[in-house]
Design an enzyme around this catalytic site. Structure first.
Site, PDB file in Angstrom:
ATOM      1  CG  ASN A 159      29.663  13.767 -64.741  1.00 14.75           C
ATOM      2  OD1 ASN A 159      28.961  13.063 -65.447  1.00 14.75           O
ATOM      3  ND2 ASN A 159      30.643  13.270 -64.000  1.00 14.75           N
ATOM      4  CE1 TYR A 160      27.900  18.566 -61.507  1.00 17.04           C
ATOM      5  CE2 TYR A 160      29.951  17.328 -61.523  1.00 17.04           C
ATOM      6  CZ  TYR A 160      28.688  17.541 -61.010  1.00 17.04           C
ATOM      7  OH  TYR A 160      28.196  16.737 -60.015  1.00 17.04           O
ATOM      8  CG  MET A 161      33.540  22.128 -67.170  1.00 23.60           C
ATOM      9  SD  MET A 161      35.309  22.451 -67.424  1.00 23.60           S
ATOM     10  CE  MET A 161      35.815  21.148 -68.511  1.00 23.60           C
TER      11      MET A 161
END
Length: 223
Positions: A181-183
């Site tokens: 979800n973030y990197m």
């Protein structure tokens, strides 16, 4: 830590009348903050900040890695996981130690010991084979065949010895959430290409399909 006087005074006000465990910022939540951020810039959100911090931190940590010219793919993957761990901690993606962890680690150590015993037997068999004598199994095996088996066994042991401490180190961290979800996946794809690590070592088939748009990124990409 040192803060501006206004921040310090406000913190004292926010704490007034609250008990340990109470929310410090109880007059707003994430949805309120997102509404305010959207007023400042269209599309800006808490998740945008979280994604930026995760991606730029991963990019920096991977760039700081010092991988020797003889580093194996497994050693490179372990180094990547340690960087991923730091991002997960930054994003507070932590978990309780799995109930089966200790048992699994005991089995892994036992497996490594058994493999080392098998390697020791193979080396003894190699000495016998070079003399033209039957091996411990009673069969005659060529030295070349045994040398090939020894090489494969040594590689397998080295792989497990890299994985064991890494698994122990990552037992309380959930790597998947930040990775999914973030990197920014382009950071990972570029690093894998620059360090000759198959992307399948880092992303499973599902993530590869999810991030198809990033797979063509070249090795020079920096976030």
């Amino acid at each position: 830590m040192q803060v501006e006087t206004a921040v310090f005074e406000n913190m004292k006000k926010f704490l007034n009348g609250k008990k340990p465990g109470d929310q410090l910022f109880d007059q707003m939540d994430a949805s309120d903050l997102n509404e305010r951020l959207k007023e400042l810039m269209d599309g800006l959100s808490v998740k945008v900040f979280r994604t930026f911090n995760a991606s730029i931190t991963l990019d920096r940590l991977l760039d700081e890695l010092e991988l020797g010219p003889d580093a194996t793919v497994e050693e490179k993957k372990a180094a990547y996981d340690r960087c991923n761990k730091e991002v997960a901690i930054l994003c507070n993606h932590q978990r309780a130690t799995p109930k089966t962890h200790d048992v699994a680690m005991d089995k892994l150590r036992e497996k490594i010991n058994d493999m080392k015993k098998e390697l020791a037997v193979m080396k003894k068999d190699l000495k016998l084979a070079k003399k033209g004598e039957p091996t411990s199994s009673g069969k005659r095996v060529s030295p070349e065949t045994l040398m090939n088996r020894i090489s494969k066994k040594q590689e397998a042991i080295a792989k497990q010895e890299v994985q064991a401490p890494n698994r122990e180190d990552l037992k309380t961290v959930a790597l998947g959430t930040s990775k999914i979800n973030y990197m920014d996946p382009r950071v990972t794809v570029a690093w894998c290409k620059a360090n000759e690590v198959p992307i399948e070592k880092v992303f499973n088939k599902s993530l590869i399909n999810k991030f198809l748009w990033a797979m063509e990124q070249d090795s020079s990409f920096r976030f």
